[in-house]
Write a protein that holds these residues in place. Sequence first.
Motif, mmCIF file in Angstrom:
data_model
loop_
_atom_site.group_PDB
_atom_site.id
_atom_site.type_symbol
_atom_site.label_atom_id
_atom_site.label_comp_id
_atom_site.label_asym_id
_atom_site.label_seq_id
_atom_site.Cartn_x
_atom_site.Cartn_y
_atom_site.Cartn_z
ATOM 1 N N LYS A 173 0.402 -1.341 -0.239
ATOM 2 C CA LYS A 173 0.342 -0.230 -0.365
ATOM 3 C C LYS A 173 1.050 1.257 -0.040
ATOM 4 C CE LYS A 173 -3.667 -2.692 2.456
ATOM 5 N NZ LYS A 173 -3.066 -3.983 2.335
ATOM 6 N N PHE A 174 0.382 2.251 -0.801
ATOM 7 C CA PHE A 174 1.378 3.240 -1.107
ATOM 8 C C PHE A 174 0.525 5.157 -1.169
ATOM 9 C CE2 PHE A 174 3.502 -0.254 -3.134
ATOM 10 C CZ PHE A 174 4.721 0.090 -2.725
ATOM 11 N N LEU A 175 0.959 5.470 -0.033
ATOM 12 C CA LEU A 175 0.119 7.304 -0.466
ATOM 13 C C LEU A 175 1.292 7.762 -0.850
ATOM 14 C CD1 LEU A 175 -1.974 8.575 0.046
ATOM 15 C CD2 LEU A 175 -0.769 9.613 2.757
ATOM 16 N N PHE A 176 0.570 8.870 -2.461
ATOM 17 C CA PHE A 176 1.410 9.213 -3.199
ATOM 18 C C PHE A 176 1.024 11.026 -3.081
ATOM 19 C CE2 PHE A 176 2.758 11.463 -6.637
ATOM 20 C CZ PHE A 176 4.668 11.180 -6.711
ATOM 21 N N HIS A 177 1.773 11.706 -2.183
ATOM 22 C CA HIS A 177 2.655 12.892 -1.443
ATOM 23 C C HIS A 177 3.359 13.755 -1.754
ATOM 24 C CE1 HIS A 177 0.797 16.464 0.430
ATOM 25 N NE2 HIS A 177 0.213 15.967 1.141
ATOM 26 N N ARG A 178 2.823 13.869 -2.889
ATOM 27 C CA ARG A 178 4.179 15.156 -3.957
ATOM 28 C C ARG A 178 4.382 16.667 -2.723
ATOM 29 N NH1 ARG A 178 5.413 14.477 -8.975
ATOM 30 N NH2 ARG A 178 4.089 13.320 -10.099
ATOM 31 N N TRP A 179 5.609 16.273 -2.386
ATOM 32 C CA TRP A 179 6.016 17.136 -1.685
ATOM 33 C C TRP A 179 8.187 17.428 -1.954
ATOM 34 C CZ3 TRP A 179 9.635 17.338 2.569
ATOM 35 C CH2 TRP A 179 9.913 18.263 3.531
ATOM 36 N N THR A 180 8.578 18.607 -2.368
ATOM 37 C CA THR A 180 9.905 18.779 -2.252
ATOM 38 C C THR A 180 10.363 19.398 -1.549
ATOM 39 O OG1 THR A 180 9.974 17.941 -4.126
ATOM 40 C CG2 THR A 180 11.950 19.134 -3.853
ATOM 41 N N PRO A 181 11.276 19.649 -0.163
ATOM 42 C CA PRO A 181 11.850 20.693 0.693
ATOM 43 C C PRO A 181 12.024 22.222 -0.245
ATOM 44 C CG PRO A 181 13.240 19.319 1.099
ATOM 45 C CD PRO A 181 11.615 18.677 0.070
ATOM 46 N N THR A 182 11.962 22.940 0.029
ATOM 47 C CA THR A 182 12.285 24.327 -0.628
ATOM 48 C C THR A 182 13.605 24.544 -0.103
ATOM 49 O OG1 THR A 182 11.634 26.079 1.079
ATOM 50 C CG2 THR A 182 10.314 25.777 -1.668
ATOM 51 N N ILE A 183 14.674 24.875 -0.937
ATOM 52 C CA ILE A 183 15.739 25.344 -0.302
ATOM 53 C C ILE A 183 16.099 26.362 0.423
ATOM 54 C CG2 ILE A 183 17.890 25.309 -1.062
ATOM 55 C CD1 ILE A 183 17.829 24.393 -3.787
ATOM 56 N N ALA A 184 16.152 25.963 1.403
ATOM 57 C CA ALA A 184 16.272 26.818 2.934
ATOM 58 C C ALA A 184 17.853 27.470 2.763
ATOM 59 C CB ALA A 184 16.237 26.075 3.987
ATOM 60 N N THR A 185 17.220 29.281 3.385
ATOM 61 C CA THR A 185 18.616 29.933 2.723
ATOM 62 C C THR A 185 18.502 30.006 4.986
ATOM 63 O OG1 THR A 185 17.153 31.936 2.263
ATOM 64 C CG2 THR A 185 18.033 30.530 0.792
ATOM 65 N N ASN A 186 19.652 31.613 4.819
ATOM 66 C CA ASN A 186 19.745 31.945 6.263
ATOM 67 C C ASN A 186 18.708 32.342 6.648
ATOM 68 O OD1 ASN A 186 22.419 30.370 6.674
ATOM 69 N ND2 ASN A 186 23.279 32.203 5.850
#
Length: 1082
Positions: free
Chosen positions: A424-437
């Motif tokens: 069983k899979f739950l597909f939830h598209r998410w890519t963390p945004t590139i963090a800055t200071n």
Amino acid sequence: MSKNDYTKTLTLSIDNLHSNIKFFYNPLFRKHIQEYLLNSHHIESKIQLLQTQDIFLTLTGEKKNVKTALQTIPNLFELIQMKVFNNKEIHQKIIYWSQQITSDLIIPVIQQIMDQQKIFTIWEKTTLFYGYFKVIYFIHESFKVSENEITEILNNQIEYIENIEMPKEITKQFLNDIDQFIASKQNSELAIIHCKYPYKSNIKISLFGQRKLVKNAKKQLQSIIHKHTIKTVQMKIDTNQHEYLLDNCIEQLDDIENEYKNDNVKIRIRLKEFSSPQYLLETIEKKIQKLLPHRIVCQYEQIGNSILLTDYDYRQLNRLVYVNYGRIDQIETKTIMKVYSIPKASSTTSNISNSLIQQSNEFFSSLSMRKISVLNGSIEIYLTNQSSSIPRDITIISSQAGATEEHIDVMSDNGYLEMKTGRKFLFHRWTPTIATNDERENQKLKKSIEKFISSALQGITACYTSAETIVFQTNEWENIGLQLQQQQLLANCLINEVKQYIITRKLHWRILFIFNNQQMNLYKEFYEIFIKLQTNQDGFAQFVSPVSIIQITLTTSSNLDQIKCENEVNKYIQRYILVDKNLTNEIDIIQWDQNMINAFYKYCLTKLVLPKIELIKNLQIHLIGSIRQVEKAIEKYKLMSDILKQKSSLRIPPPVTPRKTTHSNSLNRIRYNIYFSYCQNDQTFCNRIKNYLVSESYSIYETSTNTTSLQSFMDKSDVILIAFSENYSNNKQSIAELNYAKSINKLLIPFVIRNNTEDSYWLSSLTVNELFYDLFDCEIDLEFYDDFDLEYDKLLCKLLRYTKPGITGITYPETHKLPQIIRNDEDYEVEAFGRISVALQKLTPEQHAERKEDYQLRLTEKMAREKIPDDEIEELVEVLQVVINDSESVLQELNDDTKLNTNENDTKNEIHRDWKLGTIRDCINRAQRWLSKSSNMIQGNITPFTPTGDINDAIFIIHYSSNDPTYMQNSKPFDHSSPAKYFSTLNSYMGSGFNMEQAHEYCHRLFKNTKSPHKNEKHEIIKQADHTLFLSNELRTPEEMQKLEELDNPNRIWKVKPDREKFVQQKIKNILEFKELCEKSM
């Protein structure tokens, strides 16, 4: 009452008041009238009810007041109002009651409800059955009664429930319960209208009365109805159970129906169903289940990939279950992954060797997971390239890379996916945004993480409610940024958000984050956060391991048989397959530091033993594994504890880093703890031992090729450590070192190096054993074979008893022995016979002790009854002493002849002579043993103790001579002069220890190393009675050959000797005399 009081009586007749006279039937009304007269006219009154239904009033007070009251009372009854509830627009509910309820129970109920409200009324019906309700009430101001108030009470405080639904099938027991219910609910403000019909089982029940009472009665009545509602239930039985009930239990099923015939219980076994009231469903089901063969699943776990059961084990398990009236339906095995915690040590110590610290570090670095507990759930991280090996209920995928790793197609939209394989899979598209200071960007990342975690886990709750283990695929999360702070922020936010979600919703979930080797930096950030968040509940660390589970399904016909079968299976599994050992009150474990705990866990896991150490509540060690490996783990624990004790008691200095060599500055040393003697061929193995000992702070000088100053260094050493092997026995320098060590009386600590890679290991092992005994005159107690860690601890423990690290020039006396596991009688029996009998297995310790005590009492009585008289004992002692003296004289003569007539080639005579010597020694030993017990001798034999009454379960003691063991009597010293002679003729007979294959190899080596005979020599192989093989080159004379041929002649006529004929005649005479004696006695 004063003298001036005036008393006057008044009689109110039914003729004057008619039905209004009923007001006085109400005690509350009478009390109200008395209060009214007292308050308004200041007179006292008494009201009596006459049998003629008239009312007799006595008024007392001032004359004026009394006279006024006499006029007032009749006037009250003129202020009476009557109301008929027949307005169909206003009084629909009340009209319905009066038209539908024909029972005469409701008028008293309404009357009582009004009375309780102090509203004095008289209720009637205009006609007997279907008339309207009619009420009579006072309109005088003192009674405060109005039509609106009466109507409000009727509408709001009175309830009518008509014809409560009854069960479709009415049982006798239900009718009984209804009658009991009606009897228990007697109340003046409640009417239970119970309608029965002749010749019918149907009934109707309606409720009328005060609203609260009606509602409570309805609930109780519905409970009784539900309880007696007949329900049909399908039996959850398989085909075998169904056939068993049909073939064997028809009468018992009929008995169940008869027992509950008042409840209309019906069992339709052919349809696999039964019907009964609700309250009996569980009872009937249990009774049917009792008739079925009882089934139970016995489950056992062992760390590793499989639990091995041999064909013999299968047969034994089936036999044990069969004799206890059961059967094994199936035996299943499976492997799952489990997480275990390593406890956190509560103490620290400096007396830990570098080698043990290295083992601890190796074990710790091999751990690829961490876990923190969150309420009843947990968060875990794993570092692996085989994520599919980790069991889970559902996987959350957030990227293309995650879908590729799981071998599924990427979904265009977020959603739930279930494969045909059950994954069983739950597909939830998410890519963390590139963090800055930038703080604003960081807040944006936190909100993105919060939204992702919340929506993903809510999706799990909506799509798969039974999920418990949830995996997050973390592919591409490492791309958040290259700076360390950016990855720390991501790890912190993810962990905190998941933790908060579990806490707020009080979930029992296991949340797993899986990383691969390309995500090592991100995994380390998670790892560091987990270390900070871990509590004592999580322990020091965790490890994940495959666990093999074996499930044995047993079927029996009764609970008692089920318990017996389960106990027998548990005993067998724990005795021969898996053992579950619990060491309690282990105070030593509290002194262990974390390195020792880690090293112990590492050792146990390599032996496929699951350790569980409890340091908080109870000091105990729980070990699960095979019998042999658990015994090793226990021995390892005792050795480690003993080593720590010895180091701590003398304040041994902390260990040092091992040097690469011990020869560099050896000449500058004055003394050494150990001189290490070994053969150069064994140097690789011995270097490992040397490095371990140096890490313990021992000063060591080891064997070198320079032999000029070896004796000096041996003199400067406290003990001589010898690594014995076949190579050692063949090496001249090694033998020279050994001989010198013996000559200066140095303490020798030998150990054996076993090489199990040789094809003929068994033969090599026999050779090493005999060589060791000849050189050291003792049995082998230390040998390195296949368990280096355990044997090294034994060696270190022994060394610590005689020489201490950092302290030279002193040899300590032996204070205690190595820790050993004590075996009881049952262990001996298992070792001797392989299996103990079923009867002995069933015997409890209490029964064993009781029967042994009874045996001792019977033995005492027997010895007192059958003891040999003292005068006979004295004669026997004198005779035996003569036998011993004569035997010792013969033994001395044989020994003298042996010294004078020593001939190495006379093998036959030597073996015959050894046999004579052994026989005489055995005779002397038996006689001496009898003499030592002569005061307790009895006429007859003593039966050994057997707990079960079966002689096969008794333990027989075999006596050996302490000075001259049996295994030494028929052997002669082995010739160690040349390796070519290692496999010369052995003196012990082959049947004692060889199988066919080993005997074949022995003979092959024997004939290979034997010189071919000369042409003029005649060889023959002679077999003696003791099965010893030897070669003889003596030629037989013609006279000897003729004598042998005569003995082998089948036509030879045997001559009867004269003595033989006399013996036969005497025997016949004795028989006749005995027969005559028997006839006379009759």
